[in-house]
Design a protein around this motif. Sequence first.
Motif, mmCIF file in Angstrom:
data_model
loop_
_atom_site.group_PDB
_atom_site.id
_atom_site.type_symbol
_atom_site.label_atom_id
_atom_site.label_comp_id
_atom_site.label_asym_id
_atom_site.label_seq_id
_atom_site.Cartn_x
_atom_site.Cartn_y
_atom_site.Cartn_z
ATOM 1 N N ARG A 282 0.829 -1.210 0.000
ATOM 2 C CA ARG A 282 0.000 0.000 0.000
ATOM 3 C C ARG A 282 0.858 1.254 0.000
ATOM 4 N NH1 ARG A 282 -2.330 3.899 3.257
ATOM 5 N NH2 ARG A 282 -1.147 3.272 5.108
ATOM 6 N N LEU A 283 1.983 1.202 0.701
ATOM 7 C CA LEU A 283 2.850 2.369 0.811
ATOM 8 C C LEU A 283 3.775 2.540 -0.382
ATOM 9 C CD1 LEU A 283 3.732 2.134 4.611
ATOM 10 C CD2 LEU A 283 2.139 3.720 3.498
ATOM 11 N N GLY A 284 3.692 1.621 -1.370
ATOM 12 C CA GLY A 284 4.409 1.844 -2.619
ATOM 13 C C GLY A 284 5.618 0.982 -2.872
ATOM 14 N N ASP A 285 5.794 -0.117 -2.132
ATOM 15 C CA ASP A 285 6.931 -1.014 -2.365
ATOM 16 C C ASP A 285 6.615 -1.886 -3.584
ATOM 17 O OD1 ASP A 285 8.955 -2.930 -2.352
ATOM 18 O OD2 ASP A 285 9.051 -3.018 -0.156
ATOM 19 N N THR A 286 6.964 -1.402 -4.764
ATOM 20 C CA THR A 286 6.607 -2.099 -6.001
ATOM 21 C C THR A 286 7.379 -3.407 -6.166
ATOM 22 O OG1 THR A 286 8.213 -0.759 -7.213
ATOM 23 C CG2 THR A 286 5.933 0.015 -7.182
ATOM 24 N N GLY A 287 8.620 -3.447 -5.665
ATOM 25 C CA GLY A 287 9.376 -4.686 -5.747
ATOM 26 C C GLY A 287 8.725 -5.788 -4.937
ATOM 27 N N LEU A 288 8.288 -5.463 -3.721
ATOM 28 C CA LEU A 288 7.594 -6.451 -2.900
ATOM 29 C C LEU A 288 6.264 -6.834 -3.538
ATOM 30 C CD1 LEU A 288 7.247 -8.149 -0.334
ATOM 31 C CD2 LEU A 288 6.233 -6.128 0.751
ATOM 32 N N ALA A 388 2.618 -6.152 -14.014
ATOM 33 C CA ALA A 388 2.324 -4.732 -13.813
ATOM 34 C C ALA A 388 0.858 -4.515 -13.469
ATOM 35 C CB ALA A 388 2.701 -3.939 -15.069
ATOM 36 N N ALA A 389 -0.030 -5.256 -14.135
ATOM 37 C CA ALA A 389 -1.468 -5.113 -13.872
ATOM 38 C C ALA A 389 -1.815 -5.585 -12.463
ATOM 39 C CB ALA A 389 -2.263 -5.906 -14.910
ATOM 40 N N MET A 390 -1.257 -6.714 -12.035
ATOM 41 C CA MET A 390 -1.552 -7.224 -10.702
ATOM 42 C C MET A 390 -1.057 -6.289 -9.619
ATOM 43 S SD MET A 390 -0.674 -11.250 -11.408
ATOM 44 C CE MET A 390 -0.960 -11.829 -9.731
ATOM 45 N N THR A 391 0.171 -5.774 -9.781
ATOM 46 C CA THR A 391 0.721 -4.910 -8.738
ATOM 47 C C THR A 391 0.039 -3.546 -8.712
ATOM 48 O OG1 THR A 391 2.521 -4.232 -10.230
ATOM 49 C CG2 THR A 391 2.940 -6.087 -8.793
ATOM 50 N N LEU A 392 -0.282 -3.020 -9.878
ATOM 51 C CA LEU A 392 -0.993 -1.743 -9.921
ATOM 52 C C LEU A 392 -2.354 -1.872 -9.236
ATOM 53 C CD1 LEU A 392 -1.285 0.581 -13.035
ATOM 54 C CD2 LEU A 392 -3.221 0.178 -11.534
ATOM 55 N N THR A 393 -3.060 -2.950 -9.559
ATOM 56 C CA THR A 393 -4.399 -3.143 -8.994
ATOM 57 C C THR A 393 -4.346 -3.303 -7.486
ATOM 58 O OG1 THR A 393 -5.150 -4.180 -11.054
ATOM 59 C CG2 THR A 393 -6.464 -4.575 -9.081
ATOM 60 N N SER A 394 -3.434 -4.142 -6.999
ATOM 61 C CA SER A 394 -3.375 -4.350 -5.550
ATOM 62 C C SER A 394 -3.004 -3.051 -4.831
ATOM 63 C CB SER A 394 -2.395 -5.472 -5.206
ATOM 64 O OG SER A 394 -1.081 -5.185 -5.642
ATOM 65 N N ARG A 395 -2.072 -2.279 -5.364
ATOM 66 C CA ARG A 395 -1.691 -1.015 -4.715
ATOM 67 C C ARG A 395 -2.879 -0.056 -4.660
ATOM 68 N NH1 ARG A 395 2.553 -0.888 -8.336
ATOM 69 N NH2 ARG A 395 1.973 1.198 -9.050
ATOM 70 N N ARG A 396 -3.604 0.047 -5.774
ATOM 71 C CA ARG A 396 -4.741 0.979 -5.810
ATOM 72 C C ARG A 396 -5.839 0.549 -4.829
ATOM 73 N NH1 ARG A 396 -1.406 3.461 -8.005
ATOM 74 N NH2 ARG A 396 -1.459 4.469 -10.055
ATOM 75 N N LEU A 397 -6.187 -0.717 -4.823
ATOM 76 C CA LEU A 397 -7.275 -1.176 -3.957
ATOM 77 C C LEU A 397 -6.893 -1.086 -2.483
ATOM 78 C CD1 LEU A 397 -8.636 -4.248 -5.956
ATOM 79 C CD2 LEU A 397 -9.675 -1.981 -5.734
ATOM 80 N N LEU A 398 -5.633 -1.381 -2.172
ATOM 81 C CA LEU A 398 -5.197 -1.275 -0.779
ATOM 82 C C LEU A 398 -5.080 0.182 -0.346
ATOM 83 C CD1 LEU A 398 -2.465 -4.073 -0.769
ATOM 84 C CD2 LEU A 398 -4.648 -4.131 0.454
ATOM 85 N N SER A 399 -4.753 1.055 -1.278
ATOM 86 C CA SER A 399 -4.619 2.478 -0.952
ATOM 87 C C SER A 399 -5.977 3.132 -0.721
ATOM 88 C CB SER A 399 -3.883 3.216 -2.073
ATOM 89 O OG SER A 399 -2.565 2.745 -2.202
ATOM 90 N N GLN A 400 -6.973 2.700 -1.455
ATOM 91 C CA GLN A 400 -8.285 3.346 -1.379
ATOM 92 C C GLN A 400 -9.196 2.750 -0.322
ATOM 93 O OE1 GLN A 400 -10.156 4.351 -5.243
ATOM 94 N NE2 GLN A 400 -8.270 3.638 -6.204
ATOM 95 N N PHE A 401 -8.937 1.480 0.062
ATOM 96 C CA PHE A 401 -9.820 0.803 0.997
ATOM 97 C C PHE A 401 -9.020 0.072 2.071
ATOM 98 C CE2 PHE A 401 -12.026 0.952 -3.079
ATOM 99 C CZ PHE A 401 -13.290 1.439 -2.723
ATOM 100 N N ARG A 402 -9.610 -0.064 3.242
ATOM 101 C CA ARG A 402 -9.146 -1.022 4.246
ATOM 102 C C ARG A 402 -9.911 -2.323 4.014
ATOM 103 N NH1 ARG A 402 -10.866 -0.002 8.981
ATOM 104 N NH2 ARG A 402 -12.260 1.744 8.479
#
Length: 435
Positions: A282-288, A388-402
Motif C-alpha cells: 500500500r505504501l508503494g513497495d513495487t518490488g515487494l 504490472a497489472a496485478m501490482t498496480l491493482t493491488s496497490r490501488r485497492l489497498l490504498s483506497q480501501f481497508r
Amino acid sequence: MTPRRSGGPPTPDPMPEIATAVRLPWDAVVGDPVATLAEARTRLGDTFVVDSGDDRYLFVFSPVGVAAFYALPEEKASKGVADWRMLRRKLPDEVFDGRRVLPHQLFGREDVATYLRNVEVAVAGAADELGPEGEVDLFSLSRRLGHRVGLASWGGPGAAEGERFETLVRAFDQLDGAESFVHPDAMAHVAATGKAEERQALAVIISRLGLGLEERRGHDDAHALFDRVVGAWADAVPAEAVTGVCLDITLIHVASMSNLFAALGWHLVDLMEHPEAAEQVRLGDTGLAEACALESTRMAQRSIMARFTLTPVTLDLEQGPLEIPSGMTVATLLPLTNRSAAPGLDRWEPARWNRRRLRTPNGLPAAELVTVFGHGGHSCPARPFSLAAMTLTSRRLLSQFRWELCSSEHPEPVRAQIGGVARSAAPCRARYWRR
C-alpha cells in the motif's frame, strides 16, 4: 494440423509403465485429477504413460525430464496444438478457424503502457462500484476487472461501458474456454449439446463487438489495439471482415484474461492474509508487490503443461533417451512440482524472489521444476503486463480501501481443475471501508 493415427496408439521407446487405472477428466469422472496423477507418480516414478480416451499422454516429473520437456522445439512438439486440443472441447471451431491476429501479437513491450492505462480506468471504475463500504467476493471482483481491462484494450468503442459491457460479460462467461480445464467434467454436456449454448453466446459477442466497428467510423477516438485487429482484415469483403475482426477479438479475450485475473484474485487473498506485506505494498513497495504477485501465482498454479508431438522427438531422461513418436501429448503438471521441488515451497514466501527469478541457492535440482510464466521459448509473452497489472491493482485497492477477509480459512481450488491458475471452489468474501 494434428497428425492422424494409424493402427494402435503411439508407443515411446523404451515404453514407460502405463498407469492402467488412471484416466483424465475429459474422458472419465475424476474428482481430483491432480491428486490422481500424484498417486500415480508415487507408484510409478517420475515417468509414466496415461491412456485416456483416444489419446496417449507421457508425463515427466524428474529434473532432467522436465528441463528436456521445456527444451522441445515448438515445430516438433507444439504447445499451441496441445492448447487447441484442450480448448476445442469448449470453444466452437469457428473461434479458431482463419484467425489473423493471435493473442501473443498484442503483448509487445510497446503495448504495456496502453494496457496499464486501461487497468487504471478499470480499477477506478471498480472503486466507484464498490462505494464507501461493503462486502465483495474477491474472485468476482478480479474477474470483472479482467473483462473491463481486456474489452477496453481491444474490444473497440463502447465495449467496456454500460449495458454493452454487461452483455459482453455475460456472453464471455458463458463462452469461457477455460471451462475446458477448470470444469473438464462438464465437457460431456458441451459435446452432447453440440456447443449450442456456446454458439448462442458467440453470436451475442459478434453482434455487440460489431457495433464498435460501426461506431469507429463515426469518431476519431484512438483504439490502437482494436485498430490493429481491424487493419489485419482490410483486404476482406465487409461482411467477412466484421466476422473476422470479432472472432479475432473473441479468441484474444478468452485466451488472455481469465488466468491473469484468477491470479489477481489469489494475489489479493494472500496480501489480506499477510497484513504486514499488504501495508508495504500500500505504501508503494513495487518490488515487494511484484514478488507477492509471483509467489501467489506460483502457489495457485494448477496447470498441465503439454506439448503435442507433430514429428518424432527425443526426450533425454536420467536413465537415457526416450524416443517419442508423433501423435502423443508430452506433459508435466505444475502443482506437483511448484510446491514440492525443494524444501519450503509449500509456503507463501515472497522473499524467495529476486526480481523475477528465484533466489539462489534455492535447492532446486533444475530451474524448470518451478515456473510461473513458463520457461524458454514458451514463456508467456504477457508476463510484463500481467505483473504490472496485478501490482498496480493491488496497490490501488489497498490504498483506497481497508480490507478484512470474512473467513480465516484459505480458499480451496476447484478440485476437478487440471490446467491454468486455480479457480476458487467457493466465493472468498472480504469486507472493505474506504480510507
